[in-house]
Design a protein around this motif. Sequence first.
Motif, PDB file in Angstrom:
ATOM      1  N   GLN A 325       0.820  -1.199   0.000  1.00 43.45           N
ATOM      2  CA  GLN A 325       0.000   0.000   0.000  1.00 43.45           C
ATOM      3  C   GLN A 325       0.861   1.259   0.000  1.00 43.45           C
ATOM      4  N   THR A 326       0.228   2.339  -0.401  1.00 45.01           N
ATOM      5  CA  THR A 326       0.879   3.638  -0.380  1.00 45.01           C
ATOM      6  C   THR A 326       0.757   4.244   1.012  1.00 45.01           C
ATOM      7  N   ASN A 327       1.886   4.756   1.542  1.00 43.10           N
ATOM      8  CA  ASN A 327       1.886   5.383   2.862  1.00 43.10           C
ATOM      9  C   ASN A 327       2.151   6.883   2.723  1.00 43.10           C
ATOM     10  N   PRO A 328       1.270   7.701   3.234  1.00 42.30           N
ATOM     11  CA  PRO A 328       1.546   9.141   3.201  1.00 42.30           C
ATOM     12  C   PRO A 328       2.655   9.489   4.194  1.00 42.30           C
ATOM     13  N   TRP A 329       3.512  10.408   3.814  1.00 44.85           N
ATOM     14  CA  TRP A 329       4.568  10.877   4.730  1.00 44.85           C
ATOM     15  C   TRP A 329       4.175  12.284   5.179  1.00 44.85           C
ATOM     16  N   ILE A 336       9.294   6.844   9.360  1.00 47.02           N
ATOM     17  CA  ILE A 336       8.123   5.992   9.212  1.00 47.02           C
ATOM     18  C   ILE A 336       8.555   4.554   9.460  1.00 47.02           C
ATOM     19  N   ILE A 337       7.788   3.837  10.282  1.00 45.43           N
ATOM     20  CA  ILE A 337       8.031   2.412  10.489  1.00 45.43           C
ATOM     21  C   ILE A 337       7.105   1.644   9.554  1.00 45.43           C
ATOM     22  N   LEU A 338       7.676   0.892   8.645  1.00 48.11           N
ATOM     23  CA  LEU A 338       6.901   0.158   7.655  1.00 48.11           C
ATOM     24  C   LEU A 338       6.445  -1.183   8.213  1.00 48.11           C
ATOM     25  N   TYR A 342      11.029  -2.427   8.536  1.00 46.87           N
ATOM     26  CA  TYR A 342      12.041  -1.457   8.151  1.00 46.87           C
ATOM     27  C   TYR A 342      11.652  -0.062   8.635  1.00 46.87           C
ATOM     28  N   VAL A 343      12.664   0.750   8.843  1.00 46.63           N
ATOM     29  CA  VAL A 343      12.459   2.136   9.266  1.00 46.63           C
ATOM     30  C   VAL A 343      12.988   3.055   8.180  1.00 46.63           C
ATOM     31  N   LEU A 344      12.139   3.959   7.730  1.00 48.66           N
ATOM     32  CA  LEU A 344      12.501   4.945   6.719  1.00 48.66           C
ATOM     33  C   LEU A 344      12.592   6.292   7.422  1.00 48.66           C
ATOM     34  N   SER A 345      13.763   6.929   7.359  1.00 45.64           N
ATOM     35  CA  SER A 345      13.946   8.180   8.082  1.00 45.64           C
ATOM     36  C   SER A 345      14.589   9.228   7.187  1.00 45.64           C
TER      37      SER A 345
END
Length: 442
Positions: A325-329, A336-338, A342-345
């Motif tokens: 799915q698409t996650n808004p930032w 963001i913790i997926l 995984y962690v996207l920072s």
Amino acid sequence: MPDLNPQTVAALLPATCRKVFVAYSGGLDSTVLLDLCVGLPAFAGKIVAVYVDHGLQAESAGWGEHCRRQAERLGVDFELLTVDARASNGESPEAAAREARYRALRQLLAVDDVILLAQHREDQMETLLLQLFRGAGVSGLAGMPIASAFGRGQLLRPLLEVAKVDIQRYAQTHGLHWVEDPSNQSSDFDRNYLRNEILPVLKQRWPALDKTVARSAKHCGDAAQMIEAWAEQTLPTVFDPTDGSFNIADLSAITATQLNCLLRYWLRRMGLKPPSQAVLQTLVEQLVCGRCDATAQVCIQGSIIRKYREKLYCIPEQCLQKEVQTNPWIQEQERIILSNGYVLSRSIASAGLSKNLWNNAEVTVEPRRGGEKLKLPGRAGHHFLKKLYQEAGVPPWERDIRPLIYLDGRLAAVAGLWVAEWAWLSEADGCYQLDWRASESM
């Protein structure tokens, strides 16, 4: 060996320790250990008796109350811990109880704290024999160490070289009172069966068996330390700390035995327990010596071992799950913790994705769907991500899980790798750098 006395414990205790926790079951061994600790004036006010209630027997609450009263009589602090020691599928009750107990005790310790366990020479003998029956290597046959790291502190076994008979003699001489666990008489458990049925017969023939077997455990411990030192020195020649991979491109200088040792050490470095010989053999045959097959893999302890370009990778199964799915930032978010762990920072940088574009756009994190193209700064033409991944040597399984960053619906970056030319900027503190990595808890 000298008579059992408080100095037996004092010889191991660091003078700087903050608290001395004593694992106190109320049984003979831990009762003697606690009494020895009370005889150490230098550690007055630092001793804490800890009773772990596994909840597996009706009498356990009463034993806990006995321990509380004894601690009060001795003038030491007391803590009672309640754990869930129920065994999961395929797990022995003994192992489940031990793991639950150790997990609870580990959480108690702060830096400079120690936990004392009352295991003695006969316990060491039983441990070595049980490991022998399970086909353990030298590390397993080394038995239990006298001292080891434990949580944020240290675990010590001051009585490990003391005979059971000396512990019994001390308790009788000092008039100590302890509880007897009736389950110790049941031979349903492996250790009890060995203790109650086998060892008495062996000791009739070899009375000093506990001493000689403990000596063998020490020899195995020395050998294990030598192997450990060699593996620690050699692993950097094949280990890539940037991605945790194990390089198998050139193993000509390593024997098959040494390779097995390094693979065990590598898997331990990756947070796994030592694999069985069967699993290790499969790993060598299918991945190390097998042809380069992108789909070949070996499953072990919730992780997947895969091979790509003469490297082995150890990946937690959860990390291989693809975001769908698409996650808004949201602009205020720094990370963001997926769903796959995984962690996207993002962090401020002097080169990278333009902060101005980011702050004035709808930012979304999307999975790869195939067919995406990217024009890199300073490079002519647009290129399919598939081609860029191949050029960069990104493992195939990672290509589908590495998230893509879109600004107002336009592909702006591949997390942790590239930024599109149109979104790229070099300006002091005017950019964002994107980092993508597995959570430290995985």
